[in-house]
Write a protein that holds these residues in place. Structure first.
Motif, PDB file in Angstrom:
ATOM      1  N   LEU A 176       0.850  -1.190   0.000  1.00 40.00           N
ATOM      2  CA  LEU A 176       0.000   0.000   0.000  1.00 40.00           C
ATOM      3  C   LEU A 176       0.887   1.241   0.000  1.00 40.00           C
ATOM      4  O   LEU A 176       1.818   1.348   0.788  1.00 40.00           O
ATOM      5  N   HIS A 177       0.618   2.150  -0.904  1.00 41.20           N
ATOM      6  CA  HIS A 177       1.438   3.355  -1.019  1.00 41.20           C
ATOM      7  C   HIS A 177       0.557   4.580  -0.779  1.00 41.20           C
ATOM      8  O   HIS A 177       0.002   5.168  -1.721  1.00 41.20           O
ATOM      9  N   PRO A 178       0.395   4.978   0.483  1.00 42.68           N
ATOM     10  CA  PRO A 178      -0.549   6.052   0.815  1.00 42.68           C
ATOM     11  C   PRO A 178      -0.061   7.426   0.378  1.00 42.68           C
ATOM     12  O   PRO A 178       1.139   7.676   0.269  1.00 42.68           O
ATOM     13  N   SER A 179      -1.009   8.299   0.126  1.00 41.75           N
ATOM     14  CA  SER A 179      -0.710   9.715  -0.078  1.00 41.75           C
ATOM     15  C   SER A 179      -1.068  10.454   1.202  1.00 41.75           C
ATOM     16  O   SER A 179      -1.702   9.893   2.108  1.00 41.75           O
ATOM     17  N   THR A 180      -0.665  11.723   1.304  1.00 41.87           N
ATOM     18  CA  THR A 180      -0.892  12.484   2.526  1.00 41.87           C
ATOM     19  C   THR A 180      -1.459  13.862   2.217  1.00 41.87           C
ATOM     20  O   THR A 180      -1.223  14.424   1.145  1.00 41.87           O
ATOM     21  N   LEU A 181      -2.185  14.397   3.200  1.00 38.96           N
ATOM     22  CA  LEU A 181      -2.738  15.746   3.103  1.00 38.96           C
ATOM     23  C   LEU A 181      -2.594  16.438   4.452  1.00 38.96           C
ATOM     24  O   LEU A 181      -2.769  15.801   5.497  1.00 38.96           O
ATOM     25  N   THR A 182      -2.319  17.756   4.413  1.00 47.33           N
ATOM     26  CA  THR A 182      -2.249  18.540   5.655  1.00 47.33           C
ATOM     27  C   THR A 182      -3.087  19.804   5.507  1.00 47.33           C
ATOM     28  O   THR A 182      -2.555  20.914   5.420  1.00 47.33           O
ATOM     29  N   PRO A 183      -4.413  19.680   5.459  1.00 47.30           N
ATOM     30  CA  PRO A 183      -5.244  20.879   5.303  1.00 47.30           C
ATOM     31  C   PRO A 183      -5.152  21.792   6.521  1.00 47.30           C
ATOM     32  O   PRO A 183      -5.037  21.328   7.660  1.00 47.30           O
ATOM     33  N   LEU A 184      -5.186  23.099   6.270  1.00 49.72           N
ATOM     34  CA  LEU A 184      -5.198  24.089   7.353  1.00 49.72           C
ATOM     35  C   LEU A 184      -6.656  24.365   7.694  1.00 49.72           C
ATOM     36  O   LEU A 184      -7.310  25.223   7.100  1.00 49.72           O
ATOM     37  N   ASP A 185      -7.176  23.616   8.649  1.00 48.48           N
ATOM     38  CA  ASP A 185      -8.595  23.718   9.000  1.00 48.48           C
ATOM     39  C   ASP A 185      -8.810  22.946  10.294  1.00 48.48           C
ATOM     40  O   ASP A 185      -7.952  22.190  10.745  1.00 48.48           O
ATOM     41  N   PHE A 186      -9.976  23.132  10.890  1.00 49.66           N
ATOM     42  CA  PHE A 186     -10.332  22.352  12.061  1.00 49.66           C
ATOM     43  C   PHE A 186     -10.609  20.912  11.634  1.00 49.66           C
ATOM     44  O   PHE A 186     -11.117  20.680  10.524  1.00 49.66           O
ATOM     45  N   PRO A 187     -10.284  19.926  12.467  1.00 48.35           N
ATOM     46  CA  PRO A 187     -10.373  18.534  12.048  1.00 48.35           C
ATOM     47  C   PRO A 187     -11.728  18.124  11.477  1.00 48.35           C
ATOM     48  O   PRO A 187     -11.796  17.514  10.408  1.00 48.35           O
ATOM     49  N   THR A 188     -12.806  18.460  12.179  1.00 47.20           N
ATOM     50  CA  THR A 188     -14.124  18.048  11.695  1.00 47.20           C
ATOM     51  C   THR A 188     -14.447  18.677  10.349  1.00 47.20           C
ATOM     52  O   THR A 188     -14.951  18.011   9.436  1.00 47.20           O
ATOM     53  N   LEU A 246     -13.954  11.142  28.928  1.00 45.53           N
ATOM     54  CA  LEU A 246     -14.960  11.049  27.873  1.00 45.53           C
ATOM     55  C   LEU A 246     -14.746   9.787  27.050  1.00 45.53           C
ATOM     56  O   LEU A 246     -13.630   9.442  26.696  1.00 45.53           O
ATOM     57  N   MET A 247     -15.832   9.076  26.742  1.00 43.46           N
ATOM     58  CA  MET A 247     -15.729   7.862  25.949  1.00 43.46           C
ATOM     59  C   MET A 247     -15.558   8.164  24.470  1.00 43.46           C
ATOM     60  O   MET A 247     -15.068   7.349  23.717  1.00 43.46           O
ATOM     61  N   LEU A 248     -15.984   9.341  24.048  1.00 40.50           N
ATOM     62  CA  LEU A 248     -15.909   9.696  22.636  1.00 40.50           C
ATOM     63  C   LEU A 248     -15.562  11.167  22.515  1.00 40.50           C
ATOM     64  O   LEU A 248     -16.177  12.016  23.152  1.00 40.50           O
ATOM     65  N   GLY A 249     -14.550  11.473  21.696  1.00 46.10           N
ATOM     66  CA  GLY A 249     -14.127  12.845  21.527  1.00 46.10           C
ATOM     67  C   GLY A 249     -15.086  13.651  20.663  1.00 46.10           C
ATOM     68  O   GLY A 249     -15.835  13.098  19.862  1.00 46.10           O
ATOM     69  N   SER A 250     -15.042  14.972  20.825  1.00 44.87           N
ATOM     70  CA  SER A 250     -15.963  15.839  20.094  1.00 44.87           C
ATOM     71  C   SER A 250     -15.713  15.797  18.596  1.00 44.87           C
ATOM     72  O   SER A 250     -16.661  15.812  17.794  1.00 44.87           O
ATOM     73  N   ASN A 251     -14.452  15.727  18.165  1.00 41.75           N
ATOM     74  CA  ASN A 251     -14.165  15.674  16.731  1.00 41.75           C
ATOM     75  C   ASN A 251     -14.674  14.378  16.113  1.00 41.75           C
ATOM     76  O   ASN A 251     -15.221  14.374  15.000  1.00 41.75           O
ATOM     77  N   SER A 252     -14.499  13.274  16.825  1.00 39.27           N
ATOM     78  CA  SER A 252     -14.972  11.986  16.318  1.00 39.27           C
ATOM     79  C   SER A 252     -16.493  11.981  16.184  1.00 39.27           C
ATOM     80  O   SER A 252     -17.043  11.542  15.160  1.00 39.27           O
ATOM     81  N   LEU A 253     -17.168  12.461  17.209  1.00 42.81           N
ATOM     82  CA  LEU A 253     -18.623  12.497  17.190  1.00 42.81           C
ATOM     83  C   LEU A 253     -19.139  13.417  16.085  1.00 42.81           C
ATOM     84  O   LEU A 253     -20.059  13.065  15.344  1.00 42.81           O
TER      85      LEU A 253
END
Length: 286
Positions: free
Chosen positions: A74-86, A112-119
């Motif tokens: 597997l040869h993944p590509s990457t991204l680094t957007p300048l933004d909030f995760p969600t 917390l069982m679940l983070g705000s970004n994940s939710l």
């Protein structure tokens, strides 16, 4: 790029939960024959862009190296957007097959069982989102996935189940040893609303069994290799789904489209399952 070629997106932030998400995403990309994109969102703040960019590049380099050890082909590509995760992940989800996130990141409270970004990502993304909780995963070459082969899907007795079933059957088909457990919660009130038996509980249970058979008939024809177990459950399905998640490779639930801005995307059953699950959970827009 066709739908079948849209990538799996793995969100990383340097936390142990995001490393688990990366491992899971890499294995799933291999199973489905899809490309992998590793994403690290650079949250806008007062720090210099150069510092953020350097740290992001270091994290992504480490992530790519980790994937090469897990899935050498597997040869993944990457991204680094300048933004909030969600916001970044929701935007990228428009052109993705799947977004994979850890249940918690570096920020927030450990209690917390679940983070705000994940939710938030699971509630707003345009494609299925897999949230990786601690529990069965694909570490150590996928041994855990073999030990816990079941795919569990929670479905409603309406058209919203189609997207959940499509995803669940495709996921089970990609795992040769997987069994698909389909859970449907019913009550006497839901039986009444659907025009079924009102006072006879046994008759209502039989009607729920027939409903499940009708919902799955077409998918069984499309995926005859998948072993299916239908489980109508009297009452809410949440408890059954949470319990099943402890010994499942993946638990699949639906999220209704259209209510995101009002916070109505996740039903009570979906919210409970996602929050309390003991293994990976896929949230499918439907």
């Amino acid at each position: 790029m066709t739908t079948t070629e849209l990538p799996v997106i793995a969100a990383v932030d340097g936390s142990s939960h995001s490393r688990d998400a990366l491992d899971w995403a890499a294995h799933e990309a291999v199973r489905r024959g899809l490309p992998l994109v590793i994403v690290h969102a650079r949250t806008p703040n007062r720090r210099t862009d150069q510092t953020q960019q350097r740290e992001a590049e270091e994290l992504l380099t480490q992530s790519v190296r980790r994937v090469s050890e897990i899935a050498p082909d597997l040869h993944p590509s990457t991204l680094t957007p300048l933004d909030f995760p969600t916001a970044a992940l929701t935007s990228l989800s428009r052109d993705a097959s799947l977004v994979v996130v850890g249940s918690r990141g570096l920020g927030g409270f450990r209690s917390l069982m679940l983070g705000s970004n994940s939710l938030a990502t699971a509630s707003m993304a345009q494609c299925p989102v897999v949230v990786i909780h601690s529990g069965p995963s694909d570490e150590d070459g996928g041994e855990a996935a073999e030990a816990f082969p079941d795919i569990v899907a929670g479905v409603a007795a309406d058209e919203s189940s189609e997207a959940v079933l499509e995803f669940a059957f495709a996921t089970a088909a990609a795992r040769p040893a997987a069994r698909l457990r389909i859970v449907h919660g019913w009550t006497m009130f839901s039986s009444l609303l659907s025009g079924g038996p009102v006072f006879d509980r046994d008759a209502a249970a039989d009607a729920a069994e027939r409903t499940l058979a009708e919902l799955t008939a077409g998918w069984l024809e499309k995926y005859p290799q998948v072993e299916v177990v239908r489980e109508p459950v009297g009452g809410s399905a949440a408890r059954t789904l949470v319990t099943a998640s402890a010994t499942a490779a993946l638990t699949v639930i639906g999220r209704r489209k259209g209510g995101e801005s009002l916070g109505l995307g996740l039903s009570p059953v979906a919210q409970t399952t996602l929050t309390h699950a003991l293994g990976p959970v896929a949230v499918v827009p439907c």
